[in-house]
Design an enzyme around this catalytic site. Structure first.
Site, PDB file in Angstrom:
ATOM      1  N   ASP A 195      56.389 -26.270  41.394  1.00  0.00           N
ATOM      2  CA  ASP A 195      57.333 -26.310  40.259  1.00  0.00           C
ATOM      3  C   ASP A 195      56.741 -25.616  39.040  1.00  0.00           C
ATOM      4  O   ASP A 195      56.801 -26.128  37.918  1.00  0.00           O
ATOM      5  CB  ASP A 195      57.678 -27.760  39.898  1.00  0.00           C
ATOM      6  CG  ASP A 195      58.269 -28.523  41.067  1.00  0.00           C
ATOM      7  OD1 ASP A 195      58.847 -27.895  41.974  1.00  0.00           O
ATOM      8  OD2 ASP A 195      58.142 -29.762  41.086  1.00  0.00           O
ATOM      9  N   ASP A 250      53.003 -27.390  37.697  1.00  0.00           N
ATOM     10  CA  ASP A 250      53.735 -27.450  36.421  1.00  0.00           C
ATOM     11  C   ASP A 250      53.108 -26.539  35.365  1.00  0.00           C
ATOM     12  O   ASP A 250      52.817 -26.958  34.248  1.00  0.00           O
ATOM     13  CB  ASP A 250      53.798 -28.890  35.904  1.00  0.00           C
ATOM     14  CG  ASP A 250      54.548 -29.812  36.848  1.00  0.00           C
ATOM     15  OD1 ASP A 250      55.362 -29.314  37.642  1.00  0.00           O
ATOM     16  OD2 ASP A 250      54.307 -31.033  36.804  1.00  0.00           O
ATOM     17  N   TRP A 253      65.821 -30.090  40.129  1.00  0.00           N
ATOM     18  CA  TRP A 253      65.364 -31.212  39.311  1.00  0.00           C
ATOM     19  C   TRP A 253      66.577 -31.906  38.690  1.00  0.00           C
ATOM     20  O   TRP A 253      66.670 -33.133  38.701  1.00  0.00           O
ATOM     21  CB  TRP A 253      64.406 -30.698  38.242  1.00  0.00           C
ATOM     22  CG  TRP A 253      63.716 -31.791  37.463  1.00  0.00           C
ATOM     23  CD1 TRP A 253      63.723 -33.122  37.744  1.00  0.00           C
ATOM     24  CD2 TRP A 253      62.916 -31.632  36.293  1.00  0.00           C
ATOM     25  NE1 TRP A 253      62.969 -33.811  36.813  1.00  0.00           N
ATOM     26  CE2 TRP A 253      62.462 -32.929  35.916  1.00  0.00           C
ATOM     27  CE3 TRP A 253      62.535 -30.540  35.524  1.00  0.00           C
ATOM     28  CZ2 TRP A 253      61.659 -33.138  34.801  1.00  0.00           C
ATOM     29  CZ3 TRP A 253      61.721 -30.754  34.419  1.00  0.00           C
ATOM     30  CH2 TRP A 253      61.286 -32.033  34.064  1.00  0.00           C
TER      31      TRP A 253
END
Length: 327
Positions: free
Chosen positions: A172, A151, A230
């Site tokens: 991600d 992230d 997502w």
């Protein structure tokens, strides 16, 4: 006064206004940050804090080379923070956990620009550890390096532009629900399996959000996916992008929810490199058509022509605020 004279007067008034507006837009107040003490402030956050909360003038904060161990909320509008070279001015922190609380650098205000900075979260693998959170509107990054592991970049909300940036992570590492254009950026995946580069969270077809990667480059240490869904209407486009063999043949993932396959918008357009072969892509990811490309291959999607600003051409000195109550 005749109608013709009134019209001419209004026209001349408008010209004067526009000229003065351009002059104001081209001038910025200069604040210098230098850890040696030779500038106006030693820390970047001190410079941001000194700007008025209701700021409406351009402020240009020059960051001298150095390692700035700071956790920064940038919450004042019309600020530019600039180094001279990205690898020379490094903003670093070491935190993990909540994606809104762990970022090293959080952009919370509108009309923010960053130039030639490294923004990193040094936590490493094992937890969510955001380097940069962007939650303001009309925000741009030029020539920056953004790095973490999981992230890395929370591209949260608003319209954003990233130009010639280097973005690194494994899981991600570009995620959120902003409307963003990444132009000529280098994406480097640390994934050693099937982790995704993007996780876009568009949740309804009415949301004008999504990530577009235009003329970018993708490299990595082993293998990775382009993105996973997502949100049920996740939207990601890769156009005219070099993809090394790091990209797995299937390309995309529905995050374990096959119902998303009919609603996501995953497109590729004239990409090249060993990882750009679309013959084995998942069936619900498509090639971008020429008509679709008209929207995504320019700054139209983010309205960038109206707000992406160039460097100021004139600077005025910073006046230190007067202390209160003798402090």
């Amino acid at each position: 006064m005749s109608m013709e004279l009134q019209t001419m007067f209004l026209f001349l008034t408008l010209l004067v206004f526009l000229a003065s507006y351009r002059a104001d837009a081209a001038e910025a107040t200069l604040i210098r940050v230098d850890p040696s003490g030779e500038g106006d402030y030693r820390k970047i956050q001190e410079a941001i804090d000194a700007v008025p909360s209701n700021n409406s003038k351009l402020v240009f904060i020059v960051v001298k080379p150095g390692i700035y161990k700071e956790k920064i909320p940038a919450d004042k509008p019309f600020i530019t923070i600039s180094g001279s070279k990205a690898n020379a001015s490094v903003i670093t922190w070491n935190d993990s956990g909540n994606i809104f609380e762990s970022p090293t650098f959080s952009v919370l205000a509108s009309d923010f620009v960053a130039r030639y900075l490294t923004i990193q979260n040094s936590y490493g693998a094992g937890a969510k550890a955001v380097a940069l959170r962007v939650s303001g509107d009309r925000v741009a990054f030029f020539g920056c390096r953004i790095s973490s592991y999981q992230d890395t970049l929370l591209d949260d909300t608003g319209r954003h532009y990233y130009s010639n940036c280097y973005i690194e992570g494994a899981v991600d590492f570009i995620f959120g629900n902003a409307a963003s254009l990444y132009e000529r950026c280098h994406l480097h995946s640390l994934s050693e399996g099937d982790a995704s580069i993007t996780a876009q969270r568009r949740e309804s077809p009415s949301e004008d959000t999504g990530f577009t990667f235009l003329g970018c480059k993708i490299t990595g240490v082993k293998t990775a996916l382009l993105g996973r869904a997502w949100g049920p209407y996740s939207r990601v486009i890769f156009a005219l992008t070099y993809m090394s063999n790091v990209i797995l043949p299937q390309g995309w993932d529905d995050w374990g929810d096959s119902s998303k396959q009919s609603s996501v918008f995953y497109r590729e357009y004239k990409c090249y490199g060993d990882g750009a072969d679309t013959k084995k892509r998942v069936g619900w990811a498509k090639e971008l058509t020429e008509n679709e490309a008209e929207l995504f291959l320019t700054k139209k999607m983010i309205g960038g022509k109206n707000w992406i600003r160039s460097m100021p051409t004139r600077f005025k000195s910073w006046t230190m605020p007067k202390p209160n109550n003798g402090d």
